[in-house]
Write a protein that holds these residues in place. Structure first.
Motif, PDB file in Angstrom:
ATOM      1  N   SER A  52      29.255  33.804  34.162  1.00 25.56           N
ATOM      2  CA  SER A  52      29.979  34.481  35.232  1.00 25.56           C
ATOM      3  C   SER A  52      29.216  34.460  36.554  1.00 25.56           C
ATOM      4  O   SER A  52      29.802  34.244  37.610  1.00 25.56           O
ATOM      5  N   THR A  71      32.584  30.505  25.888  1.00 28.94           N
ATOM      6  CA  THR A  71      33.602  31.372  26.474  1.00 28.94           C
ATOM      7  C   THR A  71      34.878  31.435  25.645  1.00 28.94           C
ATOM      8  O   THR A  71      35.385  32.527  25.348  1.00 28.94           O
ATOM      9  N   TYR A 247      38.749  42.005  32.291  1.00 28.64           N
ATOM     10  CA  TYR A 247      37.575  41.141  32.342  1.00 28.64           C
ATOM     11  C   TYR A 247      36.788  41.304  33.633  1.00 28.64           C
ATOM     12  O   TYR A 247      35.589  41.097  33.673  1.00 28.64           O
ATOM     13  N   GLU A 252      31.880  45.444  36.739  1.00 25.53           N
ATOM     14  CA  GLU A 252      31.356  44.413  35.840  1.00 25.53           C
ATOM     15  C   GLU A 252      32.296  43.219  35.876  1.00 25.53           C
ATOM     16  O   GLU A 252      33.500  43.375  35.716  1.00 25.53           O
ATOM     17  N   GLN A 253      31.743  42.044  36.110  1.00 24.90           N
ATOM     18  CA  GLN A 253      32.599  40.868  36.233  1.00 24.90           C
ATOM     19  C   GLN A 253      32.312  39.862  35.132  1.00 24.90           C
ATOM     20  O   GLN A 253      31.172  39.473  34.938  1.00 24.90           O
ATOM     21  N   ASN A 254      33.357  39.484  34.417  1.00 27.62           N
ATOM     22  CA  ASN A 254      33.236  38.385  33.453  1.00 27.62           C
ATOM     23  C   ASN A 254      34.190  37.274  33.881  1.00 27.62           C
ATOM     24  O   ASN A 254      35.242  37.067  33.278  1.00 27.62           O
ATOM     25  N   ASP A 256      33.945  34.128  33.738  1.00 31.20           N
ATOM     26  CA  ASP A 256      34.110  33.062  32.759  1.00 31.20           C
ATOM     27  C   ASP A 256      35.202  33.421  31.754  1.00 31.20           C
ATOM     28  O   ASP A 256      36.097  32.627  31.481  1.00 31.20           O
ATOM     29  N   GLN A 257      35.145  34.653  31.245  1.00 28.53           N
ATOM     30  CA  GLN A 257      36.151  35.050  30.255  1.00 28.53           C
ATOM     31  C   GLN A 257      37.531  35.218  30.884  1.00 28.53           C
ATOM     32  O   GLN A 257      38.540  34.876  30.280  1.00 28.53           O
TER      33      GLN A 257
ATOM     34  N   SER C  52      34.325  49.167  32.622  1.00 27.10           N
ATOM     35  CA  SER C  52      33.928  47.855  32.123  1.00 27.10           C
ATOM     36  C   SER C  52      34.743  47.531  30.879  1.00 27.10           C
ATOM     37  O   SER C  52      35.187  48.428  30.170  1.00 27.10           O
ATOM     38  N   THR C 282      23.601  44.130  36.393  1.00 26.61           N
ATOM     39  CA  THR C 282      23.981  42.720  36.554  1.00 26.61           C
ATOM     40  C   THR C 282      22.764  41.858  36.861  1.00 26.61           C
ATOM     41  O   THR C 282      22.584  40.780  36.294  1.00 26.61           O
TER      42      THR C 282
END
Lengths: 290, 328, 421
Positions: A52, A71, A247, A252-254, A256-257, C52, C282
């Motif tokens: 990510s 992923t 996601y 919070e960053q995902n 890729d997912q 989250s 992060t």
């Protein structure tokens, strides 16, 4: 693929050269066209194959600096994701079925029969398209709350069906009107009732329209967001569009997912399309969009 | 319109079944003339009933609620505080940003619809030709339509990014620009950037409506045109285009409505810009309810009703200009 | 004739639906049918914001189970993204069907509308006395506590140690002058280095501005009166505009949201940025940037740095018969093993005195020391004033325009809006 080519006719002197070149030029052009429509989704695919943090790394790099192959396994192994996928499939299929079943008689009847209120009905249908569901969502919630249907598939299936009915009726109306009355009359002389004529003859003649309406409704239901967001409370009853927001949150960053999940979400639509695409071209019939 | 009616191949005409019994007995009692043309209202209700029920139940009811909301006074929390009369409508009309928003909407709808139609005509022609791999190209073209708009919009915010966007990286690499372009932050670039995405996602749907239309044009019409010595361009302009008119009109009307009501692209790509500078009437309506200092669902409902009026008038005007109902 | 039978089935189903619609319309005009007041709710609904993907739902699912096992009440949990929660809560309130518990970043307007329980009604004394005073203060409207804090965060200056070293900056800046000097030195490094990441875009402009102006003696309200256009605030905004004007910030700071500058910082391109614990999480995970955390610089040398604190709320809606269940909810939530587990998993800061102790005692959380020390004295935005709920939005939508416009004009206009003009 068995469609007769309808290429405009070329002047004679150019024809010979073109004939030799065509088998090579056209596929190359096709590749370019395909690329023009796919490139953002190739970016998406590449983003699914990198961590990510690499997605939002400055400076940009087109290829991942660091590849990440897990992923799709993560996404497909995620129970929440599978539940969202299931909801989307159920809702989109059911909505499409309702639309087709409801739109066919309405479109056929308005195309073939004069009755008091015909124009008013068609106009009403068109006007329903003009309301943005975003502005109606409070009323939709109130309605299904009153009917005690909040958090049920029924609620979003009916909503999707209602908001996509107009397109289906319009498209089918056009196809039905373009089928010559003589065919129908022949069927009637054979003793078919109106319903039987519709089911046995008209439907197969209007198949491209039916396919267009089906694809259209399925995609619209598949991608519906705001109504599902408001009506579906349980996490496992959310469709993909709503669920995959999880996601990437403000904290919070995902990426890729998110993009992996989005790629997976595109697949069923393309598969459905691939399955019924050949009917879009209408081998024996010739319906006109009207 | 009836001039566009295509011929039907013999195979289809003979597809009529032989001796199927009628599925209901009523029509038999009616005169043949009635069968072909007219029916009283109660028969119509039978055929249209399900559609009407859905429309009345799921669309009209919420519309009534919307009207009610537009006439109500609301607290910032959404609590109804009583009647507002026409105050919400007045407030919306008095909003400083209204002019900007209306101009943006006009630019957005006209640009996206016009470009979409133009490009889609070409794409549809191309997709209608026979060549190796055509099916794969058709599958590819559907992808922007198949992807959720919310996700495509998010994807483009990344692609357009000033710092980590692929587009800037590419343009810099091939030397087209020296410094990155702030696609989503520079006032001059925001609208064109949004329009590009709008066109991109509208083409597949439009192209397929036009492909359906092209398919309805029988090949022998071209044969006739060729015998008359028409050039390809003449054949296209004089034969294809007029026969495609119904499909073009359907696609245009529907695109007008969808593009006007398009929310995710503008909302997402414009997310980091303060105020209403690049909003259209739809995102304006949403921000009135939840994001701007008004935070008033009553005003938002009023704006929602204005929106319906705007698009209704726009569509009627288009239909009138193009003489939609020449036949009926 | 499968086609026909499915058609008839569909028609039949729609017939049922049509009948239901008719009944529904009838019921609608008959007024709302709320349950009788003597009835006790056995089931309550929580609408929670998603912090989250992996932790929020997992926590609340576990919580609902424990809640049911311990109290016998059922908790329906609906998780909503932050982007959509305003719309969700508004829709529910408009339909007179709010959840029993709502997790949001504002509460005062709901308290003003008389929709909420206050702490005297639903909070045990032991819980109430455990809440940190600063959050009790921010959660108190009209003399009563309505806004029960679920978790908190505090902002601090994150700086890139590598860039600082290359630029020859010995220590994180303590004053605005030092700060500007440091930013210039980082910019002078070239290669795309950015002195300071300044997010004044609409997402959270009020947060970024708060932390700067608090360290200039400014505030949104003082002694009950709005001070949006106070000289201190104007000076602060002028200073920030100056940073942008001198090219010490990233491109277009008036149109940059928080996450964008975090991403730039995580790319190692930015010297300094105001961050909070989720950013630290992060960065720790990616292990790409060697960073430090320091108190905010102040405008004047020698003055005590102020910490900007933020808390979100769990408010309880008054509904017939739900009071006992709501009380049981709070009793359970504020148990140490619940509230602290949640906060720890999400990477935020505690809201209770016992929580601060527990976090301090946990060696795994030693990096939070700076925050924990300052948290009890953190300064918040005036969330206790219902008017702030609107002012905040006006600030978000307008503050960024000062980067290209005139700070005083922008703040004057916001002041007028705050005063209810």
């Amino acid at each position: 693929m068995s469609v007769v080519t309808k290429a405009p006719v070329r002047p004679r002197d150019a024809t010979v050269g073109w004939r030799t070149l065509r088998p090579y030029v056209m596929p190359v052009l096709g590749l370019l066209v395909a690329f023009a429509f796919l490139w953002p989704y190739l970016v998406m695919l590449l983003n699914a194959f990198r961590p990510s943090a690499d997605v939002v790394q400055t400076p940009a790099s087109i290829l991942p600096r660091e590849w990440k192959w897990t992923t799709f396994a993560e996404v497909l192994g995620d129970e929440r994701f599978l539940a969202w996928l299931r909801t989307s499939v159920v809702v989109a299929l059911a909505s499409t079925a309702v639309v087709v079943v409801v739109a066919i008689p309405a479109a056929y009847f308005t195309a073939r029969v004069r009755f008091p209120g015909r124009v008013a009905f068609l106009f009403l249908v068109l006007v329903t398209q003009m309301f943005s569901p975003t502005s109606l969502v409070v009323g939709i919630y109130r309605e299904f709350f009153t009917l005690n249907l909040v958090n049920t598939y029924m609620a979003i299936i009916l909503t999707n069906a209602a908001f996509n009915l107009a397109f289906a009726i319009w498209i089918l109306h056009g196809f039905f009107s373009s089928i010559p009355k003589e065919i129908e009359e022949a069927a009637e002389l054979d003793g078919c009732g109106r319903l039987a004529t519709l089911l046995r003859i008209m439907l197969s003649l209007a198949r491209p329209g039916l396919v267009t309406a089906t694809i259209f409704t399925f995609i619209a239901a598949w991608n519906e967001y705001v109504v599902a967001l408001t009506l579906m409370l349980d996490d496992d009853r959310k469709p993909l569009t709503v669920g995959i927001n999880s996601y990437v949150t403000g904290y919070e960053q995902n990426w890729d997912q998110l993009f992996g999940a989005s790629i997976v979400a595109i697949v069923p639509v393309v598969v459905l399309f691939a399955l019924i695409e050949k009917h879009l071209v209408g081998g024996l019939t010739s319906g006109a969009v009207k | 319109m009836s001039s566009a009616r295509p011929m039907v191949s013999g195979a289809a005409a003979t597809a009529a079944p032989d001796t199927a019994p009628p599925s209901d007995s009523k029509p038999r009692r009616r005169r043949a003339r009635a069968r072909r043309g007219r029916e009283p209202l109660h028969v119509a209700l039978l055929w249209l009933g399900p559609a009407l029920a859905l429309i009345l139940g799921v669309v009209v009811w919420p519309v009534v609620e919307l009207v009610r909301a537009s006439l109500s006074r609301y607290s910032i929390t959404g609590l109804r505080r009583g009647d507002a009369g026409l105050e919400n409508f007045r407030q919306v009309l008095a909003n400083d940003a209204l002019d900007t928003v209306l101009v943006n909407t006009l630019v957005w709808v006209v640009a996206v619809v016009a470009l979409t139609m133009l490009v889609s005509l070409g794409v549809a022609q191309f997709l209608n030709k026979d060549f190796r791999g055509r099916r794969l190209v058709r599958w590819a073209v559907i992808v922007p339509w198949a992807a959720s708009l919310v996700i495509t919009a998010r994807l483009f915010t990344l692609i357009y990014s000033y710092y980590y966007g692929v587009l800037n990286a590419l343009l810099l690499k091939i030397g087209l620009i020296d410094t990155p372009i702030d696609f989503l932050g520079s006032d001059a670039w925001v609208m064109p950037s949004m329009v590009a995405v709008g066109v991109f996602v509208s083409i597949p749907f439009t192209a397929y409506v036009l492909v359906a239309g092209l398919n309805a044009i029988p090949g022998d019409v071209y044969e006739a045109a060729r015998l008359d010595g028409a050039s390809p361009w003449q054949a296209w302009r004089l034969v294809t285009l007029p026969l495609l008119r119904p499909a073009i009109m359907v696609a245009t009307v529907l695109n007008m409505i969808y593009v006007f009501n398009s929310f995710p692209i503008i909302y997402t790509l414009n997310e980091s810009n303060p105020g209403f500078g690049h909003d259209t009437t739809i995102t304006f309506m949403y921000k009135l309810a939840f994001k701007s200092a008004e935070k008033d669902v009553g005003q938002s409902a009023a704006a929602g009703l204005f929106n319906v009026c705007i698009i209704l008038i726009a569509v009627l005007a288009y239909l009138r200009i193009t003489r939609w109902r020449k036949e009926s | 004739m499968r086609v026909i039978s499915s058609w008839t089935a569909g028609a039949a189903r729609l017939g049922v639906f049509a009948a239901a619609v008719t009944l529904g319309l009838a019921a609608c005009s008959g007024g709302t049918g709320a349950g009788s007041s003597s009835e006790k709710a056995t089931k309550i609904k929580l609408v929670a914001a998603e912090y989250s993907k992996d932790h929020t739902k997992a926590f609340w699912d576990q919580f609902a189970k424990t809640y049911h096992d311990k109290t016998g009440y059922t908790l329906d949990v609906q998780i909503v993204s932050w982007d959509d929660i305003d719309q969700q809560s508004s829709t529910m309130v408009q339909n007179n069907n709010p959840p029993d518990i709502l997790n949001l970043n504002a509460y005062a307007s709901y308290a003003k509308d008389g929709l909420l329980y206050n702490a005297d009604e639903v909070l045990s004394d032991s819980v109430k006395s455990d809440l940190l005073d600063t959050f009790v203060k921010s959660g108190t409207y009209d003399g009563k506590l309505y806004g029960m804090p679920d978790l908190s965060s505090a902002r601090a200056m994150f700086y890139n140690k590598t860039l600082f070293k290359s630029a020859g900056i010995a220590a994180p800046p303590k004053t605005w002058a030092e700060f500007e000097d440091a930013a210039s030195k980082i910019k002078a490094l070239g290669g795309g280095a950015i002195g300071y990441g300044l997010p004044l875009g609409p997402e959270e402009a009020q947060g970024e501005f708060s932390i700067w102006t608090f360290n200039n003696g400014g505030d949104w309200k003082k002694d009950g009166a709005w001070t949006v256009n106070s000289p201190e605030n104007i000076a602060t905004l002028t200073f920030l505009k100056g940073l942008a004007g001198k090219g010490l910030t990233q491109n277009n700071p008036g149109k940059t949201n928080r996450q964008d500058v975090f991403d730039l910082f995580a790319s190692g391109k930015v010297g300094m940025v105001v961050g909070f614990s989720p950013l630290a999480a992060t960065l720790d995970e990616a292990k790409k940037v060697d960073y430090g955390v320091a108190p905010m610089p102040t405008s004047q040398a020698g003055s005590e740095p102020k910490t900007f604190g933020v808390t979100d709320y769990l408010m309880a809606f008054k509904k017939d018969g739900n009071r006992e269940a709501v009380k049981a909810f709070y009793d359970l939530y504020y148990q140490k093993d619940q509230v602290n587990t949640f906060i720890k998993a999400e990477g935020f800061l505690p809201v209770t005195k016992s929580g601060v102790e527990a976090f301090r005692a946990d060696p795994a959380l030693s990096s939070l020391g700076t925050y924990l020390d300052t948290l009890p004295n953190a300064q918040l935005t005036p969330t206790d004033d219902p008017a702030w709920d609107r002012v905040k939005l006006a600030v978000q939508q307008n503050l960024g325009t000062a980067i290209t416009g005139d700070p005083k004009t922008v703040l004057d206009k916001l002041q007028a809006q705050a005063e209810g003009k």
